[in-house]
Design a protein around this motif. Structure first.
Motif, PDB file in Angstrom:
ATOM      1  N   TRP A 241       0.733  -1.118   0.051  1.00  0.00           N
ATOM      2  CA  TRP A 241       0.019  -0.094  -0.146  1.00  0.00           C
ATOM      3  C   TRP A 241       0.668   1.175   0.043  1.00  0.00           C
TER       4      TRP A 241
ATOM      5  N   SER B 101       8.924   4.586  10.551  1.00  0.00           N
ATOM      6  CA  SER B 101       8.220   3.757   9.923  1.00  0.00           C
ATOM      7  C   SER B 101       6.783   4.301  10.568  1.00  0.00           C
ATOM      8  N   GLY B 102       5.829   3.522   9.970  1.00  0.00           N
ATOM      9  CA  GLY B 102       4.482   3.712  10.482  1.00  0.00           C
ATOM     10  C   GLY B 102       4.364   3.232  11.968  1.00  0.00           C
ATOM     11  N   SER B 103       4.804   2.084  12.397  1.00  0.00           N
ATOM     12  CA  SER B 103       4.619   1.755  13.710  1.00  0.00           C
ATOM     13  C   SER B 103       5.307   2.450  14.538  1.00  0.00           C
TER      14      SER B 103
ATOM     15  N   VAL C 292       3.438   5.571  15.055  1.00  0.00           N
ATOM     16  CA  VAL C 292       2.403   5.541  16.056  1.00  0.00           C
ATOM     17  C   VAL C 292       2.786   5.652  17.435  1.00  0.00           C
TER      18      VAL C 292
ATOM     19  N   TYR D  24      -5.797  -2.307  13.317  1.00  0.00           N
ATOM     20  CA  TYR D  24      -4.298  -2.528  13.227  1.00  0.00           C
ATOM     21  C   TYR D  24      -3.281  -1.143  13.195  1.00  0.00           C
ATOM     22  N   HIS D  25      -2.440  -1.237  13.933  1.00  0.00           N
ATOM     23  CA  HIS D  25      -1.679   0.094  14.099  1.00  0.00           C
ATOM     24  C   HIS D  25      -0.342  -0.029  14.088  1.00  0.00           C
ATOM     25  N   GLY D  26       0.272  -1.644  13.747  1.00  0.00           N
ATOM     26  CA  GLY D  26       1.671  -1.754  13.481  1.00  0.00           C
ATOM     27  C   GLY D  26       2.038  -2.881  14.616  1.00  0.00           C
TER      28      GLY D  26
ATOM     29  N   GLU E  74      -7.999   4.349  12.849  1.00  0.00           N
ATOM     30  CA  GLU E  74      -7.662   4.422  11.446  1.00  0.00           C
ATOM     31  C   GLU E  74      -8.975   5.074  10.922  1.00  0.00           C
TER      32      GLU E  74
ATOM     33  N   VAL F 224      -1.803   6.221   8.369  1.00  0.00           N
ATOM     34  CA  VAL F 224      -0.812   5.683   7.639  1.00  0.00           C
ATOM     35  C   VAL F 224      -0.955   4.946   6.402  1.00  0.00           C
ATOM     36  N   ALA F 225      -2.318   4.330   6.632  1.00  0.00           N
ATOM     37  CA  ALA F 225      -2.805   3.645   5.286  1.00  0.00           C
ATOM     38  C   ALA F 225      -3.613   4.631   4.418  1.00  0.00           C
TER      39      ALA F 225
ATOM     40  N   LYS G 291       3.889   5.067   4.943  1.00  0.00           N
ATOM     41  CA  LYS G 291       3.806   4.577   3.749  1.00  0.00           C
ATOM     42  C   LYS G 291       3.507   5.450   2.334  1.00  0.00           C
TER      43      LYS G 291
HETATM   44  N1  PLP Z   1      -0.905   1.850  11.111  1.00  0.00           N
HETATM   45  C1  PLP Z   1      -1.555   1.193  10.103  1.00  0.00           C
HETATM   46  C2  PLP Z   1      -2.943   1.879   9.729  1.00  0.00           C
HETATM   47  C3  PLP Z   1      -0.989   0.332   8.959  1.00  0.00           C
HETATM   48  O1  PLP Z   1      -1.872  -0.043   8.071  1.00  0.00           O
HETATM   49  C4  PLP Z   1       0.231   0.037   9.225  1.00  0.00           C
HETATM   50  C5  PLP Z   1       0.754  -0.910   8.143  1.00  0.00           C
HETATM   51  O2  PLP Z   1       0.271  -1.559   7.446  1.00  0.00           O
HETATM   52  C6  PLP Z   1       1.126   0.809  10.463  1.00  0.00           C
HETATM   53  C7  PLP Z   1       0.428   1.684  11.351  1.00  0.00           C
HETATM   54  C8  PLP Z   1       2.435   0.161  10.430  1.00  0.00           C
HETATM   55  O3  PLP Z   1       3.223   0.756   9.460  1.00  0.00           O
HETATM   56  P1  PLP Z   1       4.737   0.164   9.452  1.00  0.00           P
HETATM   57  O4  PLP Z   1       4.434  -1.130   8.705  1.00  0.00           O
HETATM   58  O5  PLP Z   1       5.157   1.347   8.351  1.00  0.00           O
HETATM   59  O6  PLP Z   1       5.415   0.176  10.553  1.00  0.00           O
END
Ligand code: PLP
Length: 439
Positions: A63, A121-123, A126, A155-157, A224, A260-261, A287
């Motif tokens: 994504w 990164s997204g995680s 967050v 889902y947040h990572g 999300e 993130v998404a 992302k």
């Molecule tokens: N938050 C959401 C809504 C996500 O969809 C994702 C990954 O798919 C993440 C956080 C985590 O991002 P990352 O994979 O870059 O750590």
């Protein structure tokens, strides 16, 4: 596959040879994993495999590759920065690429979000948001607001605080429930994207009840916005967020949007927040932030949140600073990606993608399908049981499409530069799967 023998001749290491791959793959049982699709080149929406076959990437490399692969202008922006310096620390040093990117993000995100904290990164973005929300209250002398509210199906990572706000019962991190910090969960909003003010009343009533009982311990709610992605493409109404914002204000709870998404066009507007009348207190982007070129995240706060960290006391500063935060190469490519997004009217492209996905998927039905759903540049087919898509990855690859279903979902989130024909090739393969001959 056996690992080559090491040059290290210590006895302790000798016993540590392995019959398995040296590369540990994500979300995979390594005991029987066979990864035999090797990418040797990628261009536009196409992945070229080692046997010369081309696959249309239906999911933009998890994504993120919004502008397609090997984009000449993005390549150039990145290389120009690399030729100056690829990285420079943000502790005590400044650089133009990072500053300009922060300014641009403030310009394009909802009015009120004024301060950008970068991470890798997204995680981590967050994690930063959650830590920021807790310290926002600590800095005001409130040590009681330590808990976060999240949604079921969220889902947040994959890092620790992120795991604590992922769905505790069905989510992929459920085995860590009870070990990670204990949070509150509300049901995933129901009723779909078009649900009215009245239709979301029941979901909002549950949020109100939770806030009324526990807001003295709640620092923030994270969600999300409008599209729960990895939790199963649950689309929900902007009305839910409009009403939730009022509750947050009434109960002194910060509202965190994890975009993130959903960020950078995935739901049909630049940010999911743009479908609502809400400016969150904190927003997380990753992302598409760098068009999938390089890992990076931005956690963006309102002035009110930021000002809670201003003090004559050093102890009230935000004590966070990943080594690669604000990486100038990531910022340079991100800045160029936004320029292209605006110049080439990507929102129009996304609308065209949405129209085709609706045309191709919404009326499609089969006895194994629960529902088909489309929002922006996302189209999903929910099947009754996971076994109903077993084998589709190979089926699609043989027909020139890269799909990666999970749980009970077959979906596409294509790069925005995809042509109508390429997109129809994806949706055709998704539909043909159900019409295939069975043994
Ligand atoms: N938050 C959401 C809504 C996500 O969809 C994702 C990954 O798919 C993440 C956080 C985590 O991002 P990352 O994979 O870059 O750590």
């Amino acid at each position: 596959m056996s690992t080559p023998s090491s040059t290290n001749d210590s006895k302790a290491c000798e016993s540590q040879t392995s019959d398995y791959s040296s590369l540990w793959y994500p979300y995979a049982q390594m005991k029987n994993l066979e990864v035999n699709l090797e990418v040797v080149e990628a261009q536009g929406v196409n992945l070229t495999m080692s046997d010369g076959k081309q696959l249309v990437d239906a999911i933009s490399s998890w994504w993120c590759v919004s502008h397609g692969y090997n984009h000449p202008e993005l390549n150039q922006a990145m290389m120009e920065q690399v030729n100056k310096f690829s990285h420079i620390m943000l502790g005590g040093l400044k650089n133009k690429a990072t500053e300009q990117f922060a300014d641009k993000l403030v310009e394009i995100t909802p009015k009120g979000l004024n301060h950008v904290f970068f991470s890798d990164s997204g995680s981590v973005g967050v994690e930063v948001a959650i830590k920021m929300a807790l310290q926002y209250f600590f800095n005001q002398g409130n040590q009681k607001k330590t808990r976060i509210v999240a949604l079921q199906r969220a889902y947040h990572g994959d890092t620790t605080a992120c795991m604590s706000v992922c769905d505790p019962a069905e989510g992929m991190h459920k085995m860590f429930h009870g070990i990670t910090p204990e949070q509150f969960f509300l049901p995933a909003p129901s009723g779909g994207f078009n649900a009215s003010e009245e239709a979301v009343a029941e979901d909002i009533a549950l949020a109100r009840e939770l806030f009324e009982q526990h807001s003295d311990t709640i620092a923030a709610i994270i969600l999300e916005p409008l599209m729960q992605g990895a939790g199963g493409f649950n689309f929900y109404s902007p009305e839910y967020l409009n009403q939730l914002k009022a509750l947050c204000e009434a109960h002194d709870v910060l509202l965190i949007f994890d975009e993130v998404a959903t960020g950078f066009g995935r739901t049909g507007k630049l940010f999911a927040a743009n479908h609502t009348q809400v400016c969150p207190d904190i927003m997380v982007l990753a992302k598409g932030l760098t068009a999938g070129y390089i890992g990076h995240a931005a956690t963006i706060a309102t002035t009110q949140v930021f000002e809670a960290f201003l003090s004559d006391s050093a102890a009230k500063a935000f004590m966070h600073g990943p080594t690669f935060m604000g990486n100038p190469t990531a910022c340079a490519v991100g800045l160029k990606a936004i320029e292209i997004f605006e110049r080439d009217n990507f929102l129009d492209k996304i609308e065209e993608i949405e129209n085709i996905l609706k045309e191709e998927l919404l009326d499609f039905s089969h006895e194994e399908i629960v529902e088909t759903r489309v929002l922006g540049a996302t189209g999903a087919i929910e099947v009754k049981e996971a076994k109903h898509h077993h084998g589709i990855q190979e089926f699609a690859a043989e027909r020139g499409v890269w799909l990666r279903p999970f749980e009970r979902y077959i979906y596409t989130m294509p790069p925005y530069i995809i042509s109508p024909d390429e997109l129809r090739k994806i949706t055709q393969v998704m539909k043909d799967w159900f019409a295939r001959e069975r043994d």
